[in-house]
Write a protein that holds these residues in place. Structure first.
Motif, PDB file in Angstrom:
ATOM      1  N   LYS A   1     135.670   4.507 103.711  1.00  0.00           N
ATOM      2  CA  LYS A   1     135.185   4.811 105.058  1.00  0.00           C
ATOM      3  C   LYS A   1     135.842   6.077 105.601  1.00  0.00           C
ATOM      4  CE  LYS A   1     132.721   2.725 107.208  1.00  0.00           C
ATOM      5  NZ  LYS A   1     131.280   2.922 107.354  1.00  0.00           N
TER       6      LYS A   1
ATOM      7  N   THR B   1     133.947   9.509 106.784  1.00  0.00           N
ATOM      8  CA  THR B   1     134.163  10.129 108.089  1.00  0.00           C
ATOM      9  C   THR B   1     134.549  11.599 107.940  1.00  0.00           C
ATOM     10  OG1 THR B   1     134.878   8.009 108.980  1.00  0.00           O
ATOM     11  CG2 THR B   1     135.487   9.971 110.222  1.00  0.00           C
TER      12      THR B   1
ATOM     13  N   ASP C   1     132.477  14.815 109.354  1.00  0.00           N
ATOM     14  CA  ASP C   1     133.099  15.817 110.228  1.00  0.00           C
ATOM     15  C   ASP C   1     132.986  17.218 109.635  1.00  0.00           C
ATOM     16  OD1 ASP C   1     133.754  13.798 111.953  1.00  0.00           O
ATOM     17  OD2 ASP C   1     135.884  13.721 111.373  1.00  0.00           O
TER      18      ASP C   1
END
Length: 54
Positions: A21, A25, A29
């Motif tokens: 995870k 992320t 980003d």
């Protein structure tokens, strides 16, 4: 002993999911940063060029 091994396996699975995870992320980003900086998503690789061509 079996309880200890089971607990370690559960901890390892949870840690691997958390790492997955976190990676997801970070990639999201980076994608937003690339859009903000107008960097193309096209990837050029050294292996894309044919080395046998002359």
């Amino acid at each position: 002993m079996l309880i200890l091994i089971t607990a370690l396996i559960i901890i390892a699975v949870v840690a691997s999911i958390a790492a997955w995870k976190n990676t997801e992320t970070i990639l999201r980003d980076l994608s937003e940063i690339k859009k903000y900086l107008n960097i193309s998503e096209e990837k050029n690789s050294y292996f894309d060029s044919d080395l046998d061509k002359e």
